[in-house]
Design a protein around this motif. Sequence first.
Motif, PDB file in Angstrom:
ATOM      1  N   ILE A  53       0.850  -1.187   0.000  1.00 22.61           N
ATOM      2  CA  ILE A  53       0.000   0.000   0.000  1.00 22.61           C
ATOM      3  C   ILE A  53       0.889   1.240   0.000  1.00 22.61           C
ATOM      4  CG2 ILE A  53      -1.661   1.356   1.339  1.00 22.61           C
ATOM      5  CD1 ILE A  53      -3.014  -1.041   0.282  1.00 22.61           C
ATOM      6  N   GLY A  54       0.463   2.276  -0.716  1.00 21.56           N
ATOM      7  CA  GLY A  54       1.132   3.569  -0.668  1.00 21.56           C
ATOM      8  C   GLY A  54       0.524   4.434   0.427  1.00 21.56           C
ATOM      9  N   VAL A  55       1.350   4.967   1.316  1.00 18.66           N
ATOM     10  CA  VAL A  55       0.865   5.699   2.492  1.00 18.66           C
ATOM     11  C   VAL A  55       1.442   7.114   2.503  1.00 18.66           C
ATOM     12  CG1 VAL A  55       0.796   5.739   5.007  1.00 18.66           C
ATOM     13  CG2 VAL A  55       0.716   3.550   3.803  1.00 18.66           C
ATOM     14  N   THR A  78      -1.377  11.736  11.818  1.00 15.42           N
ATOM     15  CA  THR A  78      -2.285  10.863  11.078  1.00 15.42           C
ATOM     16  C   THR A  78      -1.701  10.504   9.723  1.00 15.42           C
ATOM     17  OG1 THR A  78      -4.193  11.909  12.151  1.00 15.42           O
ATOM     18  CG2 THR A  78      -4.632  10.606  10.178  1.00 15.42           C
ATOM     19  N   LEU A  79      -1.822   9.227   9.368  1.00 15.49           N
ATOM     20  CA  LEU A  79      -1.430   8.723   8.059  1.00 15.49           C
ATOM     21  C   LEU A  79      -2.687   8.289   7.323  1.00 15.49           C
ATOM     22  CD1 LEU A  79       1.493   6.469   9.321  1.00 15.49           C
ATOM     23  CD2 LEU A  79       1.794   8.566   8.002  1.00 15.49           C
ATOM     24  N   TYR A  80      -2.603   8.228   5.993  1.00 11.40           N
ATOM     25  CA  TYR A  80      -3.764   7.744   5.250  1.00 11.40           C
ATOM     26  C   TYR A  80      -3.321   6.988   4.000  1.00 11.40           C
ATOM     27  CZ  TYR A  80      -3.354  11.561   1.799  1.00 11.40           C
ATOM     28  OH  TYR A  80      -2.915  12.409   0.822  1.00 11.40           O
ATOM     29  N   PHE A  81      -4.195   6.098   3.558  1.00 14.11           N
ATOM     30  CA  PHE A  81      -3.936   5.347   2.334  1.00 14.11           C
ATOM     31  C   PHE A  81      -5.257   4.986   1.661  1.00 14.11           C
ATOM     32  CE2 PHE A  81      -3.692   2.438   5.989  1.00 14.11           C
ATOM     33  CZ  PHE A  81      -4.600   1.438   5.652  1.00 14.11           C
ATOM     34  N   LYS A  82      -5.187   4.698   0.369  1.00 12.06           N
ATOM     35  CA  LYS A  82      -6.362   4.379  -0.434  1.00 12.06           C
ATOM     36  C   LYS A  82      -6.396   2.888  -0.724  1.00 12.06           C
ATOM     37  CE  LYS A  82      -6.494   5.749  -4.787  1.00 12.06           C
ATOM     38  NZ  LYS A  82      -6.629   6.651  -5.961  1.00 12.06           N
ATOM     39  N   GLU A 109     -13.225   6.796   4.822  1.00 15.05           N
ATOM     40  CA  GLU A 109     -14.048   7.620   3.936  1.00 15.05           C
ATOM     41  C   GLU A 109     -14.316   6.824   2.661  1.00 15.05           C
ATOM     42  OE1 GLU A 109     -14.068  12.253   2.307  1.00 15.05           O
ATOM     43  OE2 GLU A 109     -12.274  11.388   3.242  1.00 15.05           O
ATOM     44  N   ASP A 110     -15.561   6.459   2.426  1.00 16.95           N
ATOM     45  CA  ASP A 110     -15.923   5.622   1.274  1.00 16.95           C
ATOM     46  C   ASP A 110     -16.321   6.467   0.076  1.00 16.95           C
ATOM     47  OD1 ASP A 110     -15.509   3.200   2.616  1.00 16.95           O
ATOM     48  OD2 ASP A 110     -17.537   3.219   3.458  1.00 16.95           O
ATOM     49  N   PHE A 111     -15.749   6.120  -1.075  1.00 21.67           N
ATOM     50  CA  PHE A 111     -16.134   6.706  -2.346  1.00 21.67           C
ATOM     51  C   PHE A 111     -16.694   5.598  -3.240  1.00 21.67           C
ATOM     52  CE2 PHE A 111     -12.981   9.466  -0.480  1.00 21.67           C
ATOM     53  CZ  PHE A 111     -13.489  10.736  -0.703  1.00 21.67           C
ATOM     54  N   GLU A 112     -17.049   5.924  -4.457  1.00 20.57           N
ATOM     55  CA  GLU A 112     -17.709   4.940  -5.311  1.00 20.57           C
ATOM     56  C   GLU A 112     -16.824   3.733  -5.591  1.00 20.57           C
ATOM     57  OE1 GLU A 112     -19.961   4.618  -9.659  1.00 20.57           O
ATOM     58  OE2 GLU A 112     -19.224   6.548  -8.929  1.00 20.57           O
ATOM     59  N   GLU A 113     -15.562   3.956  -5.909  1.00 21.33           N
ATOM     60  CA  GLU A 113     -14.688   2.865  -6.324  1.00 21.33           C
ATOM     61  C   GLU A 113     -13.666   2.457  -5.255  1.00 21.33           C
ATOM     62  OE1 GLU A 113     -15.467   1.546  -8.989  1.00 21.33           O
ATOM     63  OE2 GLU A 113     -16.519   3.058 -10.160  1.00 21.33           O
ATOM     64  N   VAL A 145      -8.460   5.356   4.073  1.00 20.20           N
ATOM     65  CA  VAL A 145      -8.345   4.952   5.473  1.00 20.20           C
ATOM     66  C   VAL A 145      -7.408   5.915   6.189  1.00 20.20           C
ATOM     67  CG1 VAL A 145      -7.631   3.123   7.056  1.00 20.20           C
ATOM     68  CG2 VAL A 145      -8.731   2.533   4.872  1.00 20.20           C
ATOM     69  N   TYR A 146      -7.880   6.500   7.271  1.00 21.88           N
ATOM     70  CA  TYR A 146      -7.068   7.387   8.109  1.00 21.88           C
ATOM     71  C   TYR A 146      -6.714   6.632   9.391  1.00 21.88           C
ATOM     72  CZ  TYR A 146      -8.817  11.056   5.024  1.00 21.88           C
ATOM     73  OH  TYR A 146      -9.120  11.810   3.928  1.00 21.88           O
TER      74      TYR A 146
END
Length: 211
Positions: free
Chosen positions: A32-34, A41-45, A111-115, A119-120
């Motif tokens: 995963i790219g973070v 706070t970190l986040y990734f898709k 945070e959910d999007f369509e596709e 994640v935070y």
Amino acid sequence: MVILEILGFNKDTYSEVIVTTSCNGKVNAAPIGVRMFNDRTLYFKIYRPSTTYEYIACSRECVLNITSNPRLFYTSIFDKEKLKFKRSFRVSPPRIIGANGYVECKVSSVEDFEEYSIVYCNPVHVEYESQPPNAFNRAEPAIIEALIHYSRIIPFVRKGWCNEVKHLLERIEFCRYIVEHSTCNSELLEMMDGIRVKAYEASATCLEDNR
């Protein structure tokens, strides 16, 4: 957290790690790219559906395993059963044995999007090993780059994004060119060939549609 910057995380560029998640005793690992969202706070898709998403929703915890070893990235995609784990200090997902650093995290929000989903997460325990620097080579980063491209193929095929899949295959071919022209290490060459074969197998539906 200054320590996150020491480990290479920043707000501008994705740092590639292997994320371990768990649910009801089952463990999953995925590259995963973070990025840093703020100082704490970190986040990734992540794309949906995916095991990573399911386990994040289950436990609300994860571990960011930091490594530059292409073998660990390769194994986390193609030979997950060969990964070895050890217990974490503050979260339920385990650490991968052989990584150079670990960031144990609690998920603060999704945070959910369509596709896909973003994640935070907040680090609750950070640990790393100090090692002498290694001279840079082009082959190992190219393999990791190829694996990142490969990891996007399956969700893109599911969505029917065949043009994007074609571009990913082109990027994998370029990574293959780099590896073949920068090393004679048989293990690295075999990994690159394996990625290429798996990529075309995963892309079969799109390739058939383009005939």
